[in-house]
Write a protein that holds these residues in place. Structure first.
Motif, PDB file in Angstrom:
ATOM      1  N   ASN A 195      -3.959  -0.789  -5.130  1.00 37.75           N
ATOM      2  CA  ASN A 195      -3.115  -1.404  -4.105  1.00 37.75           C
ATOM      3  C   ASN A 195      -3.664  -1.193  -2.700  1.00 37.75           C
ATOM      4  N   GLU A 196      -4.670  -0.338  -2.567  1.00 33.20           N
ATOM      5  CA  GLU A 196      -5.321  -0.113  -1.275  1.00 33.20           C
ATOM      6  C   GLU A 196      -6.635  -0.882  -1.168  1.00 33.20           C
ATOM      7  N   GLU A 197      -7.038  -1.555  -2.260  1.00 35.78           N
ATOM      8  CA  GLU A 197      -8.370  -2.166  -2.329  1.00 35.78           C
ATOM      9  C   GLU A 197      -8.316  -3.633  -2.758  1.00 35.78           C
ATOM     10  N   THR A 232       0.837  -1.195   0.000  1.00 31.79           N
ATOM     11  CA  THR A 232       0.000   0.000   0.000  1.00 31.79           C
ATOM     12  C   THR A 232       0.874   1.249   0.000  1.00 31.79           C
ATOM     13  N   ASN A 233       0.240   2.400   0.033  1.00 32.39           N
ATOM     14  CA  ASN A 233       0.980   3.659   0.098  1.00 32.39           C
ATOM     15  C   ASN A 233       1.706   3.829   1.430  1.00 32.39           C
ATOM     16  N   LEU A 288      -1.239  -5.749   2.268  1.00 28.54           N
ATOM     17  CA  LEU A 288      -2.557  -6.016   2.834  1.00 28.54           C
ATOM     18  C   LEU A 288      -2.664  -7.479   3.252  1.00 28.54           C
TER      19      LEU A 288
END
Length: 279
Positions: free
Chosen positions: A263-265, A15-16, A21
């Protein structure tokens, strides 16, 4: 049938906040249990990979944009700079007072400011900045957080006695053609606006993946890759299935066979699930 999967790291595997995750960890675990080899293809050094994804079980590593390729028990590519080419790069950095970092197999050294720029904190900061953020201002931000400046000439660094696989130069995109003209023996890869990765001519993530495929006797059509940035386009086009993250640049999405979530989901998990590689 997919037999191996390669993941870019920044903006893809993590992620950022530079963390994988839980869904990504599960996806890789499930894929490996199904007999699929999983690894990374990145411009990062082995030591920086360990800091970020040490908790992941991986089978192969394409690092320094393909200049070093290895598994747990063998080295497949070991392609450092020729000494004369490296000397020219060092000379350029010294003469022009440029910030630069040199990457060996097990460590990085060079400009303190640039080394700070490789930190997770600064990577996060850069991810939130607009693409046209002024280079000079970015340099000043790095220097605020850096306790020291490189005072000695780079040619005195002990790391230069070791094989060097990649140099990271603080250089705006507008200098790209100038650098290509000055160093025809090198290839230049960018993953951000402010720095450029310099590697020996002809190297790339895709060539590293091809070398791995030859070593383990699998076809390129049997390989999948995930990426998000411009330096991933060749890789996504060259494998059997190229997957762009939802947060990827539009050109990267156009080059891919499929666009997954960001990349966050849960992008990695959803991408592997879409192609039936995990259930």
């Amino acid at each position: 049938m997919i037999k191996a999967i390669f993941f870019d790291i920044d903006g893809t595997l993590v992620t950022n906040r530079s963390k994988a995750l839980e869904s990504t960890k599960q996806a890789i675990e499930y894929a490996r249990k199904n007999g699929i080899l999983c690894g990374v293809a990145t411009g990062r050094s082995p030591v920086k990979i360990k800091e970020i994804i040490d908790e992941l079980e991986l089978d192969m590593y394409v690092v320094y944009n393909g200049q070093l390729v290895f598994t747990a028990d063998r080295t497949i590519i070991d392609h450092p700079f020729e000494q004369k080419v490296l000397e020219h790069i060092v000379e350029f950095a010294d003469e022009n007072h440029r910030q630069i970092v040199f990457g060996a197999r097990n460590r990085l050294d060079g400009s303190t400011t640039m080394l700070l720029g490789q930190s997770i904190f600064i990577k996060r900061l850069v991810s939130f900045l607009p693409r046209k953020f002024p280079v000079r201002l970015m340099k000043k931000i790095l220097q605020v957080f850096s306790p020291h400046r490189q005072k000695d000439r780079y040619e005195t660094l002990e790391i230069l006695k070791e094989p060097i696989y990649q140099c990271i130069l603080f250089s705006p995109e507008s200098e790209q053609k100038k650098l290509e003209h000055r160093f025809p023996e090198c290839t230049f890869q960018r993953s951000n606006t402010y720095t450029v990765d310099i590697i020996p001519k002809g190297g790339s993530k895709l060539l590293g993946i091809q070398a791995f495929a030859n070593a383990v006797e699998i076809e390129m059509e049997e390989i999948m890759a995930f990426g998000d940035h411009y330096n991933d386009i060749e890789m996504l086009k060259g494998v059997g299935i190229g997957v762009a993250m939802g947060n990827a640049q539009i050109e990267v999405k156009h080059a891919a066979d499929f666009v997954t979530q960001s990349n966050e989901e849960d992008g990695i998990y959803e991408g592997l699930k879409h192609f039936g590689l995990i259930y």
